[in-house]
Design a protein around this motif. Structure first.
Motif, mmCIF file in Angstrom:
data_model
loop_
_atom_site.group_PDB
_atom_site.id
_atom_site.type_symbol
_atom_site.label_atom_id
_atom_site.label_comp_id
_atom_site.label_asym_id
_atom_site.label_seq_id
_atom_site.Cartn_x
_atom_site.Cartn_y
_atom_site.Cartn_z
ATOM 1 N N ARG A 153 1.115 -0.965 -0.025
ATOM 2 C CA ARG A 153 0.118 -0.337 -0.417
ATOM 3 C C ARG A 153 0.707 1.211 0.055
ATOM 4 O O ARG A 153 0.725 2.113 -0.492
ATOM 5 N N GLU A 154 2.059 1.470 0.737
ATOM 6 C CA GLU A 154 2.535 2.287 1.149
ATOM 7 C C GLU A 154 3.357 3.021 -0.434
ATOM 8 O O GLU A 154 3.409 4.020 -0.863
ATOM 9 N N LEU A 201 -0.670 1.598 -6.400
ATOM 10 C CA LEU A 201 -1.090 1.000 -8.169
ATOM 11 C C LEU A 201 -1.800 -0.473 -7.392
ATOM 12 O O LEU A 201 -3.121 -0.938 -8.074
ATOM 13 N N LEU A 202 -0.919 -1.289 -7.087
ATOM 14 C CA LEU A 202 -1.205 -2.899 -7.152
ATOM 15 C C LEU A 202 -2.457 -3.356 -5.588
ATOM 16 O O LEU A 202 -2.462 -4.204 -6.571
ATOM 17 N N SER A 203 -2.046 -2.142 -4.758
ATOM 18 C CA SER A 203 -3.396 -2.176 -3.872
ATOM 19 C C SER A 203 -4.663 -2.075 -4.403
ATOM 20 O O SER A 203 -5.394 -2.742 -3.940
ATOM 21 N N PHE A 245 0.324 7.288 -8.348
ATOM 22 C CA PHE A 245 -0.568 5.900 -9.993
ATOM 23 C C PHE A 245 -1.553 5.934 -9.959
ATOM 24 O O PHE A 245 -2.340 7.272 -9.316
ATOM 25 N N TYR A 246 -2.008 6.102 -10.640
ATOM 26 C CA TYR A 246 -3.778 5.895 -11.090
ATOM 27 C C TYR A 246 -4.459 4.871 -11.583
ATOM 28 O O TYR A 246 -3.614 3.599 -12.509
ATOM 29 N N PHE A 247 -5.429 4.179 -10.821
ATOM 30 C CA PHE A 247 -6.214 2.973 -11.145
ATOM 31 C C PHE A 247 -7.457 3.206 -10.899
ATOM 32 O O PHE A 247 -8.407 3.634 -10.490
#
Lengths: 208, 334
Positions: free
Chosen positions: B93-94, B98-100, B234-236
């Motif tokens: 997360r930290e 993006l993956l979280s 990041f952007y998801f």
């Protein structure tokens, strides 16, 4: 049906009579689930990781000895062999949530788990919620008080999903709880009342 | 609608407790063996008799395939780590939010509790013709029912890179791993190798029968996140019919290095538009060194370049354009 006909349709080379004898010989609990046979019955194998068929499951705090086929799902074992029909099989594809049970306190779809994969884990179904003296679990009591479900088919799944979610977030907002039980469908579209009931149940649990 | 039958046809089940044992089994059983992770891609196809393996090797008892560990400045995620764990892990997360976010967008809570990161990226396509057992190109046949038939139902299919087959990779985490330049650890009975996530996925031009390079008997064992994109912007976003359960119609995973609003470097990856995560290299080059507020509109127009739309999926090109703009601006309302 004539015995010889039954014998010829059984796959796996073992006649029905031999099969029943062998089950009695090893002292297994007979059940209604012996519909399939095949390569898994071919004989003992020494490969690492081979599974035995007679296993012990921890279900609702009890040790249950049961004969489990390699391809059997937890939903099949619980419903057909252990008589725990509280969980429902709505879709059998992990797309409805009515078979949700807790595996080591984590909500999972019993229809999409091989029973052998939960050996050594604690399984909790809706039958395990009420106390032995019949007193309902505070979550169940909340649902009863608010009359949260219409037909109730999805209720066991919702209850177990909620219980698992509350273990990680005991005091959720309505929105958080809605997200927590978003893996469960209600065909009656009774979501508003269900959420109200589950929120009441969560409140009951916090008071206990 | 799937037909509910009485259960799965029989198979031998193996639950090895080490990667070594699993590989030895896979080597011995060869093409008869099916390697099982969380099970959501596999069991429904067994139930539907679309796949009928003689033996199943369940990786669920192998502890070394689970969990997240630090290796120097890298994070290494076991392939059998559940999507719930990936979405909640504090280090992920930290540093790699993006993956979280991508992991948290997969399917439903229960599916994330059981589904694994390895399984999510190695899963097969959800094209219903293929999944229903039609003999399409991907299944070794001679046509594409979705793309070539006048009645083809292709609302969910590819707009990029389709050659013959128009199926898409349905993964939410795969575009994120490509954007983060993840490295994938693959083992087989003879040894192992580590490859870039981008090279893991294959399009129909390379091999029309598979979505990734895993050969029979090979296993994806871990996902390595190098420090390269740690803490970047990041952007998801995932667009789907329902917010739960459904696969993406289109998703986007973007990683950017910014100085103020200037984009120093970016990786912009779309999912569910092609058989593999689709990097927009031209857009990445066009926005490099530019102020994101100035370049977002132009990037948006450039994003669908090269798209070949089918009768029912033209909206995906529009989504791609809008998602690129939102990703660059970091604004869900843009």
């Amino acid at each position: 049906m004539h015995a010889s006909l039954i014998d010829t349709i059984r796959p796996g080379g073992m006649t029905r009579r031999q099969f029943i004898k062998s089950v009695i010989a090893v002292g297994a609990v007979s059940s209604s689930g012996f519909l399939f046979s095949g390569p898994a019955d071919a004989g003992p194998s020494t490969s690492p990781g081979t599974v035995e068929r007679l296993i012990t499951l921890n279900v609702n705090g009890q040790r249950r000895r049961v004969d489990v086929l390699p391809q059997e799902t937890l939903a099949q074992t619980l419903r057909n062999k252990l008589g725990l029909t509280g969980l429902k099989v709505g879709c059998d594809r992990g797309e409805c949530g009515s078979c949700t049970v807790l595996v080591d306190t984590v909500p999972q779809y019993a229809c999409s788990l091989l029973t052998h994969s939960v050996r050594g884990k604690a399984i909790l179904t809706v039958e395990g919620l009420a106390r032995a003296d019949g007193k309902l679990h505070p979550l169940q009591q909340g649902v009863l008080d608010e009359q949260g479900f219409q037909c109730g088919y999805c209720a066991p799944g919702f209850l177990m999903a909620t219980l698992g979610f509350l273990a990680t977030n005991p005091n959720p907002t309505r929105q958080e709880l809605a997200h927590g039980v978003s893996g469960n469908l209600c065909r009656c579209q009774d979501y508003d009342k269900i959420l109200t009931a589950l929120m009441r149940g969560a409140e009951n649990m916090r008071k206990e | 609608m799937a037909i509910i039958r009485d259960g799965m046809p029989p198979f031998d089940l193996f639950r090895p407790t080490s990667v070594g044992d699993a590989l030895a089994l896979a080597g011995r059983l060869g093409a008869d063996a099916w390697i099982l992770a969380g099970g959501f891609d596999s069991l429904e196809r067994f139930k539907d008799r679309i796949k009928r393996p003689k033996a199943v090797i369940d990786l669920g008892a192998i502890d070394e395939l689970r969990g997240v560990r630090r290796e120097g400045s890298d994070l290494v995620i076991g392939a059998m780590t559940t999507l719930t764990e990936v979405s909640r892990h504090p280090d992920i997360r930290e540093r790699f939010g993006l993956l979280s976010e991508a992991a948290a967008a997969v399917a439903s809570p229960q599916i994330r509790n059981q589904g694994t990161l390895g399984g999510n990226i190695a899963q097969d396509t959800r094209c219903w013709y293929y999944r229903s057992g039609w003999t399409c190109y991907r299944a070794g046949g001679g046509t594409c029912f979705a793309g070539e038939s006048p009645q083809g139902q292709n609302r969910e299919h590819a707009i990029f890179g389709a050659e013959g087959c128009v199926a898409v990779n349905p993964s939410d985490t795969a575009p994120a791993l490509v954007a983060l330049e993840a490295r994938l650890l693959i083992k087989n009975p003879k040894g192992g190798r580590e490859i870039a996530a981008e090279d893991f996925f294959v399009g129909p031009d390379q091999d029309i029968t598979r979505l990734n390079i895993l050969a029979p008997g090979e296993m994806l064992t871990a996902i390595r996140l190098p420090a390269t994109w740690s803490g970047a912007t990041f952007y998801f976003e995932k667009v789907s019919d329902r917010p739960v359960w459904d696969f993406p119609l289109v998703n986007i995973a973007a990683a950017m290095r910014l100085t103020g609003d200037r984009i120093d470097q970016s990786h912009l990856v779309l999912g569910a538009v092609a058989a593999r995560p689709w990097r927009l290299l031209e857009v990445e080059a066009a926005v490099a060194g530019r102020d994101r507020n100035d370049v977002a509109e132009a990037a948006s127009r450039l994003a669908p370049k090269g798209a070949v739309v089918l009768p029912q999926n033209g909206y995906k090109a529009v989504l791609a354009a809008n998602l690129i703009k939102r990703a660059l601006l970091g604004n869900r309302d843009a």
